[in-house]
Scaffold this motif. Structure first.
Motif, mmCIF file in Angstrom:
data_model
loop_
_atom_site.group_PDB
_atom_site.id
_atom_site.type_symbol
_atom_site.label_atom_id
_atom_site.label_comp_id
_atom_site.label_asym_id
_atom_site.label_seq_id
_atom_site.Cartn_x
_atom_site.Cartn_y
_atom_site.Cartn_z
ATOM 1 N N UNK A 96 -4.524 10.349 1.050
ATOM 2 C CA UNK A 96 -4.943 9.720 2.310
ATOM 3 C C UNK A 96 -3.740 9.539 3.229
ATOM 4 N N UNK A 97 -3.732 10.142 4.407
ATOM 5 C CA UNK A 97 -2.627 9.904 5.348
ATOM 6 C C UNK A 97 -2.652 8.470 5.860
ATOM 7 N N UNK A 98 -1.488 7.855 5.882
ATOM 8 C CA UNK A 98 -1.370 6.477 6.347
ATOM 9 C C UNK A 98 -0.540 6.456 7.627
ATOM 10 N N UNK A 99 -1.150 5.909 8.664
ATOM 11 C CA UNK A 99 -0.506 5.794 9.969
ATOM 12 C C UNK A 99 -0.054 4.349 10.152
ATOM 13 N N UNK A 100 1.162 4.164 10.593
ATOM 14 C CA UNK A 100 1.635 2.828 10.937
ATOM 15 C C UNK A 100 1.697 2.719 12.453
ATOM 16 N N UNK A 101 0.965 1.734 12.984
ATOM 17 C CA UNK A 101 0.917 1.495 14.428
ATOM 18 C C UNK A 101 1.948 0.429 14.773
ATOM 19 N N UNK A 102 2.840 0.767 15.696
ATOM 20 C CA UNK A 102 3.950 -0.111 16.047
ATOM 21 C C UNK A 102 3.575 -0.991 17.241
ATOM 22 N N UNK A 103 3.685 -2.283 17.055
ATOM 23 C CA UNK A 103 3.423 -3.239 18.137
ATOM 24 C C UNK A 103 4.774 -3.799 18.597
ATOM 25 N N UNK A 104 5.291 -4.800 17.942
ATOM 26 C CA UNK A 104 6.696 -5.211 18.065
ATOM 27 C C UNK A 104 7.062 -5.863 16.742
ATOM 28 N N UNK A 112 7.994 1.820 8.302
ATOM 29 C CA UNK A 112 8.192 2.858 9.320
ATOM 30 C C UNK A 112 8.652 4.169 8.690
ATOM 31 N N UNK A 113 9.511 4.064 7.684
ATOM 32 C CA UNK A 113 10.009 5.273 7.019
ATOM 33 C C UNK A 113 9.006 5.848 6.030
ATOM 34 N N UNK A 114 8.222 4.975 5.402
ATOM 35 C CA UNK A 114 7.284 5.420 4.368
ATOM 36 C C UNK A 114 5.969 5.935 4.942
ATOM 37 N N UNK A 115 5.657 5.556 6.184
ATOM 38 C CA UNK A 115 4.402 5.996 6.796
ATOM 39 C C UNK A 115 4.358 7.514 6.876
ATOM 40 N N UNK A 116 3.153 8.046 6.823
ATOM 41 C CA UNK A 116 3.005 9.490 7.000
ATOM 42 C C UNK A 116 3.123 9.868 8.474
ATOM 43 N N UNK A 117 2.672 8.946 9.336
ATOM 44 C CA UNK A 117 2.780 9.167 10.782
ATOM 45 C C UNK A 117 2.966 7.826 11.474
ATOM 46 N N UNK A 118 3.645 7.859 12.627
ATOM 47 C CA UNK A 118 3.884 6.655 13.418
ATOM 48 C C UNK A 118 3.295 6.826 14.812
ATOM 49 N N UNK A 119 2.770 5.723 15.348
ATOM 50 C CA UNK A 119 2.223 5.753 16.703
ATOM 51 C C UNK A 119 2.530 4.418 17.364
ATOM 52 N N UNK A 135 0.855 -1.195 0.000
ATOM 53 C CA UNK A 135 0.000 0.000 0.000
ATOM 54 C C UNK A 135 0.887 1.239 0.000
ATOM 55 N N UNK A 136 1.891 1.253 0.849
ATOM 56 C CA UNK A 136 2.792 2.403 0.936
ATOM 57 C C UNK A 136 3.638 2.543 -0.325
ATOM 58 N N UNK A 137 4.153 1.424 -0.842
ATOM 59 C CA UNK A 137 4.986 1.488 -2.049
ATOM 60 C C UNK A 137 4.184 2.001 -3.236
ATOM 61 N N UNK A 138 2.977 1.480 -3.417
ATOM 62 C CA UNK A 138 2.153 1.938 -4.541
ATOM 63 C C UNK A 138 1.735 3.392 -4.386
ATOM 64 N N UNK A 163 -1.040 16.574 7.025
ATOM 65 C CA UNK A 163 -0.535 15.657 6.008
ATOM 66 C C UNK A 163 -0.084 16.388 4.746
ATOM 67 N N UNK A 164 1.094 16.055 4.291
ATOM 68 C CA UNK A 164 1.582 16.487 2.977
ATOM 69 C C UNK A 164 2.330 15.314 2.352
#
Length: 726
Positions: A124-132, A161-168, A110-113, A398-399
């Motif tokens: 669309x801003x994409x958030x990546x949620x970090x678990x482990x 992690x690098x391609x996400x628009x935001x991390x949480x 999704x992020x690569x495309x 988001x930009x």
């Protein structure tokens, strides 16, 4: 807001902390007026469920489609998520925000495309949620970190992690551990929401002599180390009982499970009833066991924000937790809301003895303080407000990214040694030609059919000797007056490419072998990426084989050290001409082949990286007499030596990682696709292969302990993957 959550775990089929988080957060956000959709894989069927207002579950049957022949399980699953989400977007649905777990890199495609130009995703801003992430789990659990496919899944997670628009993420601990992976993408910390209905639960007792651990017997969970501490107490005559409830995942160093090791090593204490090992049980039943225990321990050596700790504190349980994880953030103050020990200080035994010496009144106060603390920390209303604020800020701030998010942050761009004027936006298609008259017309028509208009075609006739091939070249000259044909003495493929680039004055150049084909959209899509990101030097796509072979070769964004071991792309690449002239020219010494691979390394080691468009936009003809078919082992070894000699410093820099990649995956000339297990150099691209059905032994064993585990195990054995349990 319209919020989409993408998860690989979700009740009832897949348990675990990720599933519990998505289950909780999707419900609370829906109940607060937001339109929520959860996308999750399913082992049985495709179905859409609407359990309550504003909440929708889209379950899809995984392991479906030809993509599972092209990619290993986790990469293929990521592609399947992309296809499903993209279809939803094309149907007219559009969320305000998408949140995706990092685990397993299910958001990779999704992020690569999105980055390479999918307009459905652009806004669309994409958030990546970090678990482990897998790359941390492998390291902490002493699994081989460089073995495919786990290694590559970890690299894909780092890209996410690098391609996400935001991390949480839920804990400051995890943020501290992995923020360095994406230094330009700050991680927001929002604790997990939690609520449990306790109306039918009995009163807690504090006079038990039992300590409970609820979680997997996984190395990073610290339970193996914990039992060793308990044994010291038992040898001193203490009769405290340790009860363990949880799954028993695979432990790589011993090629078995920790549970089996524990049963053998501590059989004496099991027989005496002081150590009890139980399978995972339903959460409600585990809650009742917690209420009967004196205390609960969370002894992890690396942990995010464990629900086992949240649940136990919610139930008013006295806690003993390690400092190595979010559990210490929950307890916060040692001695008030629980006891905190530090593995680095070796004070576990002292803290355990302190806990065991406490009176029921002291334990009750400890448990009540912990309950108040966790009520405040994981309060539903508070959590909703925090997430709403985070999502709103993500949408408003988001930009689109201006630079492509490569993961090699340690490679700095070397300044260009020479500058040349070029014709802006012009593309030169360089076609080296040697006795390929049977194929050249089809190749020319393929290039001419490209929808990129600002182009020229340069054929470099590398001293062809075949009369028919020379005759066809004359026909091309007369038919296509805009094609520039350059005749040179035979000097090899590397020289022919360099001659073609030198004759060009275009901003971009690309190479097309005289028997291969390109999709009409390829050049346009590639140049769009180059125009979007100034830090991208060359762009390529997946490759489709045809004629004497078939299948798809998936390519990936260039990264080190993998590229130093194996090629990551074909010669079909659109490259900035000035970058090529400075650092990517084909060296004549590579006369037998691998000249393009050598050039890509030259670019990347100087900070000029390449990007893959994840669709097959070029076709590589498999011929019996092709140059690559003439390779023999000694020729390949010689060429590899020349590559290493030509790029000594970068090979020295990554020497330890190269060694590990080769040791754990075999010689790199046998590699083809890092998303599959490459042990012994054998890659199974079947959609029913063991790697496709499920990537990791730990994952299989964890699922086997879930509610639907027995059904899954039967299915997996039916599909001949019993080797994964050995």
């Amino acid at each position: 807001m319209k919020i989409w959550y993408l998860t690989s775990e979700f009740p009832p089929e897949f348990g675990g902390g990720i599933g519990m988080y998505v289950d909780q957060v999707s419900k609370i956000m829906a109940r607060n007026g937001h339109e929520v959709t959860v996308f999750v894989r399913d082992t049985n069927s495709d179905k859409i469920e609407q359990p309550e207002s504003n909440l929708r579950y889209i379950r899809f049957l995984h392991c479906q489609g030809t993509i599972y022949k092209t990619l290993g399980y986790w990469a293929a699953l990521s592609y399947q998520y992309y296809e499903i989400v993209n279809r939803m977007l094309e149907s007219g649905e559009k969320p305000d925000v998408i949140e995706i777990q990092e685990y397993g890199a299910i958001g990779y495609y999704i992020l690569q495309n999105k980055l390479v130009g999918n307009k459905n995703l652009t806004k669309i801003p994409i958030i990546v949620h970090l678990h482990t992430p897998v790359f941390e789990l492998s390291r902490i659990n002493q699994s081989p970190q460089y073995k495919f496919p786990n290694y590559w899944v970890g690299q894909m997670e780092k890209f996410c992690m690098n391609a996400a628009d935001f991390l949480v993420c839920p804990s400051e601990f995890l943020k501290r551990q992995i923020q360095n992976i994406a230094p330009n993408n700050p991680i927001e910390v929002i604790n997990l929401p939690y609520c449990v209905d306790m109306k039918n639960y009995p009163e807690r007792t504090y006079d038990s002599n039992t300590i409970l651990y609820g979680g997997r017997t996984e190395y990073r969970k610290g339970i193996y180390q914990t039992i060793a501490i308990f044994e010291k107490l038992w040898l001193e005559g203490n009769t405290v009982k340790l009860r363990i409830f949880g799954g028993d995942p695979y432990f790589s160093p011993k090629a078995t499970t920790l549970g089996e090791i524990i049963k053998k090593k501590y059989k004496k204490w099991i027989d005496l009833g002081l150590l009890e090992l139980n399978n995972a049980i339903e959460p409600e039943k585990l809650d009742l066991e917690i209420l009967k225990a004196k205390a609960v321990i969370v002894p992890s050596i690396y942990e995010n924000f464990p629900y086992s700790c949240v649940t136990a504190m919610w139930l008013g349980t006295p806690m003993l937790v390690s400092r190595q994880g979010g559990q210490a953030e929950m307890v916060e103050e040692d001695g008030k809301c629980g006891l905190i020990f530090d593995w680095d200080n070796n004070d576990f035994k002292d803290k355990l003895e302190q806990l065991l010496s406490m009176t029921p009144e002291e334990l009750k106060e400890l448990g009540n303080n912990g309950r108040e603390r966790i009520f405040s920390l994981c309060n539903i209303d508070k959590n909703v407000k925090l997430r709403e604020t985070f999502y709103i800020n993500s949408i408003s701030n988001y930009t689109p990214k201006k630079n492509f998010p490569f993961i090699n942050h340690d490679i700095l761009k070397t300044e260009l040694k020479a500058q040349e004027d070029s014709i802006k936006n012009m593309l030169s298609i360089i076609i080296p030609y040697y006795n390929l008259g049977s194929y050249i017309m089809e190749t020319i028509e393929s290039a001419v059919s490209s929808n990129y208009n600002d182009k020229e075609i340069i054929i470099v006739n590398d001293g062809s000797t075949d009369e028919e091939s020379i005759k066809i070249l004359e026909e091309i000259k007369s038919k296509y007056n805009f094609i520039n044909v350059i005749d040179i003495p035979n000097g090899g493929l590397a020289n022919a490419r360099n001659v073609g680039v030198a004759a060009s004055k275009s901003e971009y150049v690309t190479f097309l072998d005289a028997d291969d084909l390109v999709d009409p959209t390829f050049y346009t899509k590639a140049i769009d990426v180059l125009k979007t990101y100034s830090n991208v030097s060359f762009v390529y796509s997946w490759v489709e084989y045809f004629e004497k072979g078939s299948g798809i070769w998936p390519t990936f964004n260039t990264e080190l050290p993998y590229l130093l071991c194996a090629n990551m792309l074909s010669a079909f690449s659109v490259v900035r001409r000035i970058d090529y002239l400075n650092y990517g020219k084909n060296r004549i010494i590579m006369e037998y082949g691998m000249e393009d691979y050598d050039g890509w390394i030259g670019l990347v080691e100087n900070g000029y990286f390449g990007v893959s468009i994840p669709e097959a936009l070029v076709k590589y003809r498999i011929r019996q007499d092709s140059m690559s078919r003439q390779f023999n082992p000694d020729m390949r070894f010689y060429l590899s030596e020349q590559v290493a000699i030509g790029h000594k410093e970068v090979y020295k820099k990554y020497g330890d990682e190269i060694l590990n990649l080769l040791m754990q995956n075999g010689p790199s000339y046998l590699w083809n696709n890092p998303t599959f297990d490459n042990t012994g150099g054998v890659v199974n691209n079947s959609a029913n292969s063991n790697t496709n059905i499920y990537g990791y032994k730990t994952e299989l064993l964890r699922i086997a302990n879930s509610k639907w585990g027995s059904r899954m195990v039967k299915l997996l054995f039916k599909l001949k993957i019993n080797r994964l349990f050995q």
